[in-house]
Design a protein around this motif. Structure first.
Motif, PDB file in Angstrom:
ATOM      1  N   SER A 167      38.494  37.469  33.640  1.00 57.93           N
ATOM      2  CA  SER A 167      38.274  36.556  34.766  1.00 57.93           C
ATOM      3  C   SER A 167      38.622  37.225  36.092  1.00 57.93           C
ATOM      4  O   SER A 167      37.956  36.993  37.106  1.00 57.93           O
ATOM      5  CB  SER A 167      39.104  35.278  34.575  1.00 57.93           C
ATOM      6  OG  SER A 167      38.718  34.625  33.380  1.00 57.93           O
TER       7      SER A 167
ATOM      8  N   ILE B 251      39.476  30.923  36.905  1.00 60.49           N
ATOM      9  CA  ILE B 251      40.934  30.954  37.079  1.00 60.49           C
ATOM     10  C   ILE B 251      41.564  32.014  36.174  1.00 60.49           C
ATOM     11  O   ILE B 251      41.013  32.361  35.128  1.00 60.49           O
ATOM     12  CB  ILE B 251      41.568  29.564  36.832  1.00 60.49           C
ATOM     13  CG1 ILE B 251      41.336  29.089  35.391  1.00 60.49           C
ATOM     14  CG2 ILE B 251      41.013  28.556  37.821  1.00 60.49           C
ATOM     15  CD1 ILE B 251      42.181  27.884  35.021  1.00 60.49           C
TER      16      ILE B 251
ATOM     17  N   THR C 286      40.993  30.743  30.280  1.00 62.66           N
ATOM     18  CA  THR C 286      39.548  30.483  30.374  1.00 62.66           C
ATOM     19  C   THR C 286      39.107  29.722  29.136  1.00 62.66           C
ATOM     20  O   THR C 286      39.293  30.186  28.020  1.00 62.66           O
ATOM     21  CB  THR C 286      38.759  31.803  30.461  1.00 62.66           C
ATOM     22  OG1 THR C 286      39.318  32.594  31.511  1.00 62.66           O
ATOM     23  CG2 THR C 286      37.287  31.538  30.754  1.00 62.66           C
TER      24      THR C 286
ATOM     25  N   ASP D 227      31.569  34.916  32.066  1.00 62.92           N
ATOM     26  CA  ASP D 227      32.990  35.057  31.698  1.00 62.92           C
ATOM     27  C   ASP D 227      33.221  34.167  30.487  1.00 62.92           C
ATOM     28  O   ASP D 227      32.648  33.091  30.376  1.00 62.92           O
ATOM     29  CB  ASP D 227      33.880  34.604  32.856  1.00 62.92           C
ATOM     30  CG  ASP D 227      35.357  34.854  32.579  1.00 62.92           C
ATOM     31  OD1 ASP D 227      35.672  35.649  31.661  1.00 62.92           O
ATOM     32  OD2 ASP D 227      36.199  34.257  33.269  1.00 62.92           O
ATOM     33  N   THR D 228      34.016  34.642  29.573  1.00 61.83           N
ATOM     34  CA  THR D 228      34.206  33.898  28.332  1.00 61.83           C
ATOM     35  C   THR D 228      35.686  33.770  28.002  1.00 61.83           C
ATOM     36  O   THR D 228      36.499  34.570  28.451  1.00 61.83           O
ATOM     37  CB  THR D 228      33.568  34.660  27.149  1.00 61.83           C
ATOM     38  OG1 THR D 228      34.137  35.976  27.111  1.00 61.83           O
ATOM     39  CG2 THR D 228      32.082  34.764  27.310  1.00 61.83           C
TER      40      THR D 228
HETATM   41 MG    MG Z   1      39.815  34.485  31.466  1.00 64.08          MG
END
Ligand code: MG
Ligand code: GDP
Length: 296
Positions: free
Chosen positions: A20, A33, A41, A60-61
């Motif tokens: 992230s 965040i 996340t 993003d995962t």
């Molecule tokens: Mg993350």
């Protein structure tokens, strides 16, 4: 400039490697965040970057989690796996200072795909001796055919321009999927809930992130003031007491920090933020409760 190449770029890796942080650095704005704690996340978050003739759509995962016992962990793993299937290019992110079983798990998953993979070795700012990485790089190169191996520091924004240029080269031909000025696929309400969750995670102890979620109940935009009401859901009464803190001090601090950042998000408009803490027993192991809180 017209867009001639575009595609989805999955950022994958175990929790806490800095996925992230990298996304935010690449976009130059905070859309995801971050914290040192796992499960920060929880969603698939798109970060959209239009750059010259390319549009990169980063995904993003949540990191892949080893434990599959709880419904929440199964949900997180499902998202991470689906992301690999959707991607055109994969950035496999590892932490230069630590390699472990969870990284191994991600590696195994990636051996099942033939998409181009870039190995991004993050947190090199923490390394004293960069040559110490060479044996690990050799080992990984034998297991996966990387398009590139790129050491970076997401936090210090070191070498990420180079990383992005290499990703752009690997994108398939195609038109823009999103307007050029769009930064994320997430709504303002969603981003507000995430900001509150970040401040909550940062203000509390280790085990709380797993069991909290934030639901926006009210979002009223007035001429001068935006009124927001949000519920912080926890699993047990004891957690509620911790979050509220002595005489409400901790909740107040979370509220103040969140409000400041939400005001920034809303172009410095004034925000009135009300927070409640409510208990929903064992919601992270209850698929129905999870769906009702937005985890689908
Ligand atoms: Mg993350
Ligand atoms: N020293 C250092 N810390 C980093 C770097 N990238 C991320 N971090 C920290 O690592 C922690 C986890 O980052 P986060 O982006 O939430 O990881 P994620 O779980 O992979 O999304 C945070 O405390 C970040 O500040 C880096 O390049 N160097």
């Amino acid at each position: 400039m017209s867009i001639t190449s575009s595609g989805y770029v999955a950022i994958v890796g175990r929790p806490n490697v800095g996925k992230s942080t990298l996304l935010n650095a690449l976009l130059g704005e905070k859309v995801s965040i971050t914290s040192p704690k796992p499960q920060t996340t929880r969603w698939q978050i798109l970060g959209i970057k239009t750059r010259g003739e390319a549009q990169l759509i980063y995904i993003d995962t949540p990191g892949l989690h080893r434990e599959e016992k709880r419904a929440m962990n199964r949900y997180l793993n499902r998202i991470a796996s689906a992301t690999i299937l959707e991607a055109d290019v994969i950035v496999f992110m590892i932490d230069a200072t630590r390699w472990g079983g969870e990284d191994e798990m991600v590696l195994k998953k990636l051996q099942q795909t033939d998409k181009p993979i870039i190995l991004a070795i993050n947190k090199i700012d923490l390394l004293v001796d960069k040559a110490a990485l060479l044996p690990l790089i050799d080992k990984l190169k034998n297991k996966l055919p990387f398009a590139h191996v790129i050491p970076i520091s997401a936090l210090k924004e070191d070498n990420i321009e180079h990383l992005e240029a290499e990703i752009a080269q690997l994108l398939p031909e195609g038109p823009a999927f999103f307007p050029e000025d769009q930064l994320t696929d997430k709504s303002v309400r969603f981003q507000v809930a995430e900001i509150i969750r970040e401040k909550l995670i940062q203000a509390t102890e280790e085990e709380l992130p797993y069991t909290t979620t934030v639901e926006i109940e009210q979002f009223t935009e007035g001429e001068k003031l935006t009124e927001i009401g949000a519920v912080i859901w926890v699993e047990r009464q004891g957690q509620k007491i911790i979050i509220i803190g002595k005489k409400g001090a901790r909740l107040k601090k979370i509220g103040t920090q969140a409000r400041r950042e939400i005001e920034k998000l809303l172009d410095n408009k004034k925000v009135f933020l009300r927070l409640w803490v409510k208990v929903k027993a064992d919601w992270t192991d209850d698929e129905r409760a999870m769906r009702s809180l937005g985890y689908e």
